[in-house]
Design an enzyme around this catalytic site. Structure first.
Site, PDB file in Angstrom:
ATOM      1  N   HIS A 132       0.845  -1.194   0.000  1.00 14.35           N
ATOM      2  CA  HIS A 132       0.000   0.000   0.000  1.00 14.35           C
ATOM      3  C   HIS A 132       0.874   1.236   0.000  1.00 14.35           C
ATOM      4  CE1 HIS A 132       0.453   1.512   4.179  1.00 14.35           C
ATOM      5  NE2 HIS A 132       0.713   0.246   4.467  1.00 14.35           N
ATOM      6  N   CYS A 133       0.266   2.344  -0.413  1.00 17.31           N
ATOM      7  CA  CYS A 133       0.929   3.640  -0.321  1.00 17.31           C
ATOM      8  C   CYS A 133       0.077   4.498   0.614  1.00 17.31           C
ATOM      9  CB  CYS A 133       1.121   4.253  -1.702  1.00 17.31           C
ATOM     10  SG  CYS A 133      -0.425   4.617  -2.538  1.00 17.31           S
ATOM     11  N   VAL A 134       0.092   5.775   0.447  1.00 16.36           N
ATOM     12  CA  VAL A 134      -0.604   6.669   1.373  1.00 16.36           C
ATOM     13  C   VAL A 134      -2.123   6.499   1.325  1.00 16.36           C
ATOM     14  CG1 VAL A 134      -0.981   9.097   1.975  1.00 16.36           C
ATOM     15  CG2 VAL A 134       1.275   8.329   1.263  1.00 16.36           C
ATOM     16  N   ARG A 170      -3.755   4.110  -1.237  1.00 12.57           N
ATOM     17  CA  ARG A 170      -4.196   3.009  -2.100  1.00 12.57           C
ATOM     18  C   ARG A 170      -3.595   1.675  -1.694  1.00 12.57           C
ATOM     19  NH1 ARG A 170      -2.321   7.053  -5.718  1.00 12.57           N
ATOM     20  NH2 ARG A 170      -0.484   5.785  -6.061  1.00 12.57           N
ATOM     21  N   VAL A 226      -6.076   3.597   4.731  1.00 16.57           N
ATOM     22  CA  VAL A 226      -5.503   2.451   4.025  1.00 16.57           C
ATOM     23  C   VAL A 226      -4.543   1.629   4.880  1.00 16.57           C
ATOM     24  CG1 VAL A 226      -3.549   3.629   2.928  1.00 16.57           C
ATOM     25  CG2 VAL A 226      -4.612   1.675   1.799  1.00 16.57           C
TER      26      VAL A 226
END
Length: 114
Positions: free
Chosen positions: A26-28, A30, A70
């Protein structure tokens, strides 16, 4: 059980199950999936989930927009799915399986210039 348990189960089902996940990170905002068979992902059902704000595919990764929650969602998802999370770099490498030769070449050139 957390607020993310049921949505995690639903996303897992609509993504094509544990067997369809080659890598997940995951990123910030998504979740980033590398899917063994991208056609197994039911985009309409995924986008109907309350927590999901949208989806798109980029550079061989199927990305599910969750928002600021997320990180917590991801932690519950990998536990429910029984998969190991991967780093962004590992996901990039795994995503190359879903790119054609031209996309791989463009990705390589982009890496050189960044």
């Amino acid at each position: 059980m957390t607020n993310y348990t049921d949505p995690s189960k639903d996303l897992l089902k609509h993504i094509g199950g544990k067997e369809n996940i080659a890598a997940v990170t995951h990123c910030v905002t998504r979740m980033r999936f590398v899917l063994n068979d991208p056609n197994k992902a039911d985009i309409k059902e995924i986008e109907s989930l309350k927590l999901v704000k949208g989806t798109f595919t980029q550079a061989g990764q199927f990305q599910v927009i969750i928002g600021n929650e997320v990180s917590s969602f991801y932690n519950e998802f990998v536990k429910i799915a029984g998969v190991d999370g991967t780093s962004k770099e590992e996901a990039k490498v795994a995503a190359q399986q879903n790119m054609n030769w031209l996309q791989r070449m463009m990705a390589h050139l982009a890496e050189i210039f960044t």
